[in-house]
Design an enzyme around this catalytic site. Sequence first.
Site, PDB file in Angstrom:
ATOM      1  N   TYR A 133      34.994  36.457  37.507  1.00  0.00           N
ATOM      2  CA  TYR A 133      34.946  37.892  37.738  1.00  0.00           C
ATOM      3  C   TYR A 133      34.987  38.611  36.404  1.00  0.00           C
ATOM      4  O   TYR A 133      35.819  38.296  35.546  1.00  0.00           O
ATOM      5  CB  TYR A 133      36.152  38.319  38.593  1.00  0.00           C
ATOM      6  CG  TYR A 133      36.218  39.800  38.885  1.00  0.00           C
ATOM      7  CD1 TYR A 133      35.301  40.394  39.752  1.00  0.00           C
ATOM      8  CD2 TYR A 133      37.202  40.598  38.320  1.00  0.00           C
ATOM      9  CE1 TYR A 133      35.367  41.754  40.035  1.00  0.00           C
ATOM     10  CE2 TYR A 133      37.279  41.953  38.597  1.00  0.00           C
ATOM     11  CZ  TYR A 133      36.367  42.525  39.454  1.00  0.00           C
ATOM     12  OH  TYR A 133      36.442  43.872  39.738  1.00  0.00           O
ATOM     13  N   LYS A 170      44.044  44.111  30.383  1.00  0.00           N
ATOM     14  CA  LYS A 170      45.344  43.871  30.998  1.00  0.00           C
ATOM     15  C   LYS A 170      46.508  43.959  29.993  1.00  0.00           C
ATOM     16  O   LYS A 170      46.990  45.059  29.758  1.00  0.00           O
ATOM     17  CB  LYS A 170      45.312  42.560  31.772  1.00  0.00           C
ATOM     18  CG  LYS A 170      44.264  42.662  32.915  1.00  0.00           C
ATOM     19  CD  LYS A 170      44.335  41.614  33.966  1.00  0.00           C
ATOM     20  CE  LYS A 170      43.494  41.982  35.178  1.00  0.00           C
ATOM     21  NZ  LYS A 170      42.136  41.489  35.214  1.00  0.00           N
ATOM     22  N   ASP A 184      35.371  36.119  28.237  1.00  0.00           N
ATOM     23  CA  ASP A 184      36.062  37.219  28.907  1.00  0.00           C
ATOM     24  C   ASP A 184      37.536  36.820  29.018  1.00  0.00           C
ATOM     25  O   ASP A 184      37.940  36.089  29.913  1.00  0.00           O
ATOM     26  CB  ASP A 184      35.441  37.474  30.286  1.00  0.00           C
ATOM     27  CG  ASP A 184      36.133  38.622  31.017  1.00  0.00           C
ATOM     28  OD1 ASP A 184      37.122  39.163  30.479  1.00  0.00           O
ATOM     29  OD2 ASP A 184      35.681  38.971  32.129  1.00  0.00           O
TER      30      ASP A 184
HETATM   31  C1  PLP Z   1      40.724  42.062  35.574  1.00  0.00           C
HETATM   32  C2  PLP Z   1      39.505  41.457  34.973  1.00  0.00           C
HETATM   33  C3  PLP Z   1      38.374  42.216  34.645  1.00  0.00           C
HETATM   34  C4  PLP Z   1      38.228  43.648  35.028  1.00  0.00           C
HETATM   35  O1  PLP Z   1      39.154  44.473  34.422  1.00  0.00           O
HETATM   36  P1  PLP Z   1      39.443  45.924  35.067  1.00  0.00           P
HETATM   37  O2  PLP Z   1      40.404  46.529  34.105  1.00  0.00           O
HETATM   38  O3  PLP Z   1      39.989  45.679  36.424  1.00  0.00           O
HETATM   39  O4  PLP Z   1      38.142  46.634  35.120  1.00  0.00           O
HETATM   40  C5  PLP Z   1      37.356  41.598  33.955  1.00  0.00           C
HETATM   41  N1  PLP Z   1      37.415  40.291  33.643  1.00  0.00           N
HETATM   42  C6  PLP Z   1      38.480  39.537  33.958  1.00  0.00           C
HETATM   43  C7  PLP Z   1      38.507  38.108  33.558  1.00  0.00           C
HETATM   44  C8  PLP Z   1      39.545  40.092  34.650  1.00  0.00           C
HETATM   45  O5  PLP Z   1      40.579  39.317  35.003  1.00  0.00           O
END
Ligand code: PLP
Length: 426
Positions: A147, A270, A242
């Site tokens: 994701y 995060k 990511d």
């Molecule tokens: C949480 C997450 C996102 C998206 O971040 P948001 O702040 O919710 O837009 C993208 N990549 C990874 C791996 C994530 O865990």
Amino acid sequence: MGINNRPLSAAAFKRAQQVIPGGVNSPVRALRSVGTTPLFIERANRAYVTDIDGNTFIDFCMSWGVFILGHNNPAVSRRAIEAIQRGSSYGIPTENETLLAERVRDAFPSMERLRFVNSGTEATMSAIRVARGFTGRDTLVKFEGNYHGHADHLLVSAGSAVANISTASSAGVPDDFTRHTVCLPYNDVAALQRYFSEHGNHVAAVILEPVACNMGVVVPTEEFLNAVRLLTSQYGAVLIFDEVITGFRLAYGGAQQRFGITPDMTTVGKIVGGGYPAAAFGGRADIMALLAPDGPVYQAGTLSGNPVAMAAGLATLHQLATSGFYDRLEARSSQFIAELQQIIRDKDIQLNHFGSMFTLFFNPDPVRNFTDARRSNQERFTRYFQRMLAHGIYVSPSQFEGNFISECHTDDILEYVLKSIKESIA
Ligand SMILES: *Cc1c(COP(=O)(O)O)cnc(C)c1O
């Protein structure tokens, strides 16, 4: 404490549904897939969240991994409040943006230049745009169950809450928008090699979660990560890690530090905002040089580098950089994992874990990719989730998410949690 006594949350949810679709601002919060309705939170402190009915729960969601120092860390809260009192946004640069950028680069040397945005979604979206600008190519390779936020072209076989939706993608996304997104199975070296040998010269970027967390925790094989690095280099594609979840989580320098692999670009989120909306994307200086105003790739944000988020991020990273932080968290986590492993033996449950993140899959077989993860039993998980709630423990409400151990999850708390898991799966 417990699930059966939440009249105020029930009323709040009813009211919310009249004005907010589904009553929530992010779908997984509705708790629909675990057959219940949300707790509405009044406050959180350390390892605990307290709902508006006055029930207090041990939290393993931790705002999806944000609070590695626990909720309401005193130094972080103090810095944020001080920042608010100086005015919470200017749309004009501040020195703290540079200070936090320097700290991020200290942690992630591969991020030679970086820019702050407000969310992980924006970070990955922007990184991909730069990568396409740099290579002059269109094709993006991602992996099933990974994701990367909810940008249109990334909602292809995505994990997280999207994993609970029966369609692989989302309505409202024209096929044309996903035409350049290629989705390959995670941990499958042969599929990756096959794809690159045919189409490698068209690939702008490969993006992946270097430890997957949004299909539940799924650890990559070393062979897979090495193949990703090798093939992208060989074909001139940009490798994007990511690390929105794994950054500052698996180590100060994230998964890339743990694995000793250097991507061309990285996204973090995060943890980096200390609980406020901030994320960053960055990478090689020659790639990042393409960004406006220096280069032709446009990217911007009204609240980007927000002073409150920068202050909270600085206060967070300052504590994480303290010697021994990750060693302590790792030691506590691995002891917990070892004991949990004993508890779930012969129960047809898989415990996937890395560092301070873990997922229990109600699945008799090992989970190495999204296909495996989706075979997990939802009914058993639902019963487990509800029983844990009744024990006063809020675990992440899906098998397609991780649970997060923080500095505030003390040995006493973890011992109680282990006992509760044992009873809940009995
Ligand atoms: C949480 C997450 C996102 C998206 O971040 P948001 O702040 O919710 O837009 C993208 N990549 C990874 C791996 C994530 O865990």
